[in-house]
Scaffold this motif. Structure first.
Motif, PDB file in Angstrom:
ATOM      1  N   THR A 114     -54.077 -28.010  14.819  1.00 50.51           N
ATOM      2  CA  THR A 114     -53.499 -28.766  15.926  1.00 50.51           C
ATOM      3  C   THR A 114     -51.989 -28.649  15.816  1.00 50.51           C
ATOM      4  O   THR A 114     -51.399 -29.060  14.812  1.00 50.51           O
ATOM      5  N   PHE A 115     -51.375 -28.064  16.837  1.00 51.79           N
ATOM      6  CA  PHE A 115     -49.935 -27.887  16.886  1.00 51.79           C
ATOM      7  C   PHE A 115     -49.333 -29.040  17.683  1.00 51.79           C
ATOM      8  O   PHE A 115     -49.843 -29.388  18.750  1.00 51.79           O
ATOM      9  N   ILE A 133     -36.254 -34.543  17.674  1.00 51.24           N
ATOM     10  CA  ILE A 133     -37.323 -33.617  18.031  1.00 51.24           C
ATOM     11  C   ILE A 133     -38.104 -33.323  16.760  1.00 51.24           C
ATOM     12  O   ILE A 133     -37.537 -33.195  15.679  1.00 51.24           O
ATOM     13  N   SER A 134     -39.424 -33.286  16.907  1.00 52.21           N
ATOM     14  CA  SER A 134     -40.304 -33.004  15.776  1.00 52.21           C
ATOM     15  C   SER A 134     -41.320 -31.949  16.178  1.00 52.21           C
ATOM     16  O   SER A 134     -41.806 -31.939  17.317  1.00 52.21           O
ATOM     17  N   VAL A 135     -41.629 -31.064  15.250  1.00 52.15           N
ATOM     18  CA  VAL A 135     -42.697 -30.084  15.433  1.00 52.15           C
ATOM     19  C   VAL A 135     -43.561 -30.127  14.180  1.00 52.15           C
ATOM     20  O   VAL A 135     -43.073 -30.395  13.080  1.00 52.15           O
ATOM     21  N   GLY A 136     -44.854 -29.895  14.362  1.00 53.72           N
ATOM     22  CA  GLY A 136     -45.735 -29.935  13.199  1.00 53.72           C
ATOM     23  C   GLY A 136     -47.059 -29.276  13.475  1.00 53.72           C
ATOM     24  O   GLY A 136     -47.371 -28.887  14.604  1.00 53.72           O
ATOM     25  N   VAL A 137     -47.846 -29.174  12.407  1.00 56.16           N
ATOM     26  CA  VAL A 137     -49.189 -28.608  12.513  1.00 56.16           C
ATOM     27  C   VAL A 137     -50.107 -29.334  11.534  1.00 56.16           C
ATOM     28  O   VAL A 137     -49.702 -29.692  10.431  1.00 56.16           O
ATOM     29  N   ASP A 138     -51.330 -29.614  12.002  1.00 56.75           N
ATOM     30  CA  ASP A 138     -52.398 -30.147  11.157  1.00 56.75           C
ATOM     31  C   ASP A 138     -53.438 -29.052  11.006  1.00 56.75           C
ATOM     32  O   ASP A 138     -53.745 -28.337  11.970  1.00 56.75           O
ATOM     33  N   HIS A 139     -54.000 -28.918   9.812  1.00 52.82           N
ATOM     34  CA  HIS A 139     -55.065 -27.944   9.574  1.00 52.82           C
ATOM     35  C   HIS A 139     -56.234 -28.661   8.908  1.00 52.82           C
ATOM     36  O   HIS A 139     -56.085 -29.228   7.825  1.00 52.82           O
ATOM     37  N   LYS A 140     -57.399 -28.655   9.575  1.00 48.37           N
ATOM     38  CA  LYS A 140     -58.595 -29.284   9.019  1.00 48.37           C
ATOM     39  C   LYS A 140     -59.250 -28.347   8.009  1.00 48.37           C
ATOM     40  O   LYS A 140     -59.619 -27.228   8.352  1.00 48.37           O
ATOM     41  N   LEU A 141     -59.359 -28.823   6.785  1.00 49.14           N
ATOM     42  CA  LEU A 141     -60.069 -28.048   5.769  1.00 49.14           C
ATOM     43  C   LEU A 141     -61.568 -28.264   5.889  1.00 49.14           C
ATOM     44  O   LEU A 141     -62.351 -27.343   5.694  1.00 49.14           O
ATOM     45  N   LYS A 143     -64.553 -31.781   7.310  1.00 49.20           N
ATOM     46  CA  LYS A 143     -64.715 -33.014   8.082  1.00 49.20           C
ATOM     47  C   LYS A 143     -63.823 -34.151   7.571  1.00 49.20           C
ATOM     48  O   LYS A 143     -63.341 -34.960   8.352  1.00 49.20           O
ATOM     49  N   ASN A 144     -63.586 -34.214   6.275  1.00 48.00           N
ATOM     50  CA  ASN A 144     -62.863 -35.332   5.675  1.00 48.00           C
ATOM     51  C   ASN A 144     -61.431 -35.025   5.244  1.00 48.00           C
ATOM     52  O   ASN A 144     -60.676 -35.943   4.944  1.00 48.00           O
ATOM     53  N   ILE A 145     -61.038 -33.768   5.163  1.00 50.50           N
ATOM     54  CA  ILE A 145     -59.732 -33.422   4.609  1.00 50.50           C
ATOM     55  C   ILE A 145     -58.927 -32.574   5.594  1.00 50.50           C
ATOM     56  O   ILE A 145     -59.434 -31.605   6.157  1.00 50.50           O
ATOM     57  N   LYS A 146     -57.661 -32.977   5.762  1.00 53.52           N
ATOM     58  CA  LYS A 146     -56.739 -32.138   6.519  1.00 53.52           C
ATOM     59  C   LYS A 146     -55.416 -32.077   5.753  1.00 53.52           C
ATOM     60  O   LYS A 146     -55.041 -33.002   5.038  1.00 53.52           O
ATOM     61  N   VAL A 147     -54.727 -30.969   5.904  1.00 51.70           N
ATOM     62  CA  VAL A 147     -53.374 -30.812   5.391  1.00 51.70           C
ATOM     63  C   VAL A 147     -52.452 -30.716   6.604  1.00 51.70           C
ATOM     64  O   VAL A 147     -52.880 -30.291   7.681  1.00 51.70           O
ATOM     65  N   PHE A 148     -51.212 -31.148   6.423  1.00 51.27           N
ATOM     66  CA  PHE A 148     -50.298 -31.143   7.558  1.00 51.27           C
ATOM     67  C   PHE A 148     -48.870 -30.911   7.098  1.00 51.27           C
ATOM     68  O   PHE A 148     -48.533 -31.108   5.934  1.00 51.27           O
ATOM     69  N   GLY A 149     -48.057 -30.484   8.044  1.00 52.32           N
ATOM     70  CA  GLY A 149     -46.632 -30.307   7.804  1.00 52.32           C
ATOM     71  C   GLY A 149     -45.875 -30.564   9.082  1.00 52.32           C
ATOM     72  O   GLY A 149     -46.413 -30.386  10.179  1.00 52.32           O
ATOM     73  N   PHE A 150     -44.631 -31.035   8.930  1.00 54.36           N
ATOM     74  CA  PHE A 150     -43.804 -31.261  10.104  1.00 54.36           C
ATOM     75  C   PHE A 150     -42.331 -31.128   9.746  1.00 54.36           C
ATOM     76  O   PHE A 150     -41.939 -31.253   8.581  1.00 54.36           O
ATOM     77  N   TYR A 151     -41.524 -30.883  10.769  1.00 51.20           N
ATOM     78  CA  TYR A 151     -40.075 -30.854  10.640  1.00 51.20           C
ATOM     79  C   TYR A 151     -39.512 -31.728  11.754  1.00 51.20           C
ATOM     80  O   TYR A 151     -39.905 -31.604  12.916  1.00 51.20           O
ATOM     81  N   SER A 152     -38.596 -32.635  11.411  1.00 52.11           N
ATOM     82  CA  SER A 152     -37.948 -33.508  12.385  1.00 52.11           C
ATOM     83  C   SER A 152     -36.442 -33.408  12.245  1.00 52.11           C
ATOM     84  O   SER A 152     -35.918 -33.370  11.132  1.00 52.11           O
ATOM     85  N   SER A 153     -35.757 -33.379  13.377  1.00 45.39           N
ATOM     86  CA  SER A 153     -34.300 -33.333  13.405  1.00 45.39           C
ATOM     87  C   SER A 153     -33.798 -34.474  14.276  1.00 45.39           C
ATOM     88  O   SER A 153     -34.185 -34.590  15.443  1.00 45.39           O
ATOM     89  N   PHE A 154     -32.945 -35.326  13.712  1.00 44.12           N
ATOM     90  CA  PHE A 154     -32.401 -36.489  14.402  1.00 44.12           C
ATOM     91  C   PHE A 154     -30.921 -36.284  14.685  1.00 44.12           C
ATOM     92  O   PHE A 154     -30.146 -35.988  13.779  1.00 44.12           O
ATOM     93  N   GLY A 168     -48.205 -32.880   3.639  1.00 43.62           N
ATOM     94  CA  GLY A 168     -49.134 -33.877   3.125  1.00 43.62           C
ATOM     95  C   GLY A 168     -50.567 -33.477   3.259  1.00 43.62           C
ATOM     96  O   GLY A 168     -50.912 -32.423   3.824  1.00 43.62           O
ATOM     97  N   MET A 169     -51.416 -34.358   2.741  1.00 43.29           N
ATOM     98  CA  MET A 169     -52.861 -34.177   2.829  1.00 43.29           C
ATOM     99  C   MET A 169     -53.476 -35.523   3.141  1.00 43.29           C
ATOM    100  O   MET A 169     -53.033 -36.551   2.625  1.00 43.29           O
ATOM    101  N   GLU A 170     -54.459 -35.541   4.021  1.00 45.54           N
ATOM    102  CA  GLU A 170     -55.168 -36.763   4.375  1.00 45.54           C
ATOM    103  C   GLU A 170     -56.642 -36.597   4.001  1.00 45.54           C
ATOM    104  O   GLU A 170     -57.263 -35.594   4.351  1.00 45.54           O
ATOM    105  N   TYR A 171     -57.154 -37.574   3.253  1.00 44.11           N
ATOM    106  CA  TYR A 171     -58.564 -37.580   2.882  1.00 44.11           C
ATOM    107  C   TYR A 171     -59.196 -38.846   3.444  1.00 44.11           C
ATOM    108  O   TYR A 171     -58.748 -39.945   3.143  1.00 44.11           O
ATOM    109  N   LYS A 172     -60.230 -38.703   4.259  1.00 44.24           N
ATOM    110  CA  LYS A 172     -60.936 -39.848   4.833  1.00 44.24           C
ATOM    111  C   LYS A 172     -62.223 -40.077   4.030  1.00 44.24           C
ATOM    112  O   LYS A 172     -63.035 -39.169   3.908  1.00 44.24           O
ATOM    113  N   PHE A 173     -62.357 -41.270   3.527  1.00 43.93           N
ATOM    114  CA  PHE A 173     -63.549 -41.627   2.745  1.00 43.93           C
ATOM    115  C   PHE A 173     -64.745 -41.831   3.615  1.00 43.93           C
ATOM    116  O   PHE A 173     -64.697 -42.293   4.691  1.00 43.93           O
TER     117      PHE A 173
END
Length: 173
Positions: A114-115, A133-141, A143-154, A168-173
């Protein structure tokens, strides 16, 4: 402002009636001389956009964390795109500062990715404007785990500009 995670509060969330919900929160102040805060919201649809193609809300805070805030937001889904917008106005309870802002965002799903992109701007009454402005991407590994990255400029107008890179990484129990 308006993104508060305060303790000592009681919240009521109504059942959904034809897609609408009402939320109300009372926030008790710790300081004896301070006023208690209140927050109200009306929402329509499913915020995850799984059961409805549109989600909208309007919310108002009164004397929450020293501010009165009104926020309206909407998001929708068109095929693989999610589009969103928000408008917010805020004023310090003592009347010494106020501001208006908005944000626009979009997300595009393609396979397991997901971009995302978001632009936001805040115009303060003292001419101290801020944009980001922020840009990022999520990648589902899976059903329960995704890794993501983003860049923000203020762009902080009267202050030092700030750039952030997050992974980062998100793990859903």
């Amino acid at each position: 402002k308006g993104e508060n995670r305060l303790g000592d509060s009681i919240t009521y969330t109504s059942n959904s009636y034809e897609g609408f919900k009402v939320l109300a929160t009372f926030i008790a102040e710790d300081d004896v001389d301070a006023d208690n805060g209140y927050s109200m919201a009306v929402t329509y649809g499913d915020s995850a956009l799984k059961k409805s193609a549109v989600y909208a809300s309007i919310a108002a805070d009164s004397e929450v964390n020293g501010y009165d805030v009104v926020r309206a937001s909407i998001q929708g889904k068109v095929e693989d795109f999610k589009l969103g917008a928000m408008y917010q106005t805020q004023e310090k309870v003592d009347g010494s500062a106020e501001g208006d802002g908005y944000l626009l965002n979009a997300a595009y799903s393609m396979g397991k990715n997901t971009f995302k992109v978001q632009y936001q701007a805040m115009d303060f009454d003292d001419s101290d404007d801020k944009t980001a402005i922020s840009v990022g991407v999520d990648h589902k590994l899976n059903k329960n785990i995704k890794v993501f990255g983003f860049y923000s400029s203020f762009d902080m107008d009267n202050n030092v500009d700030q750039d952030y890179l997050g992974l980062g990484m998100e793990y859903k129990f």
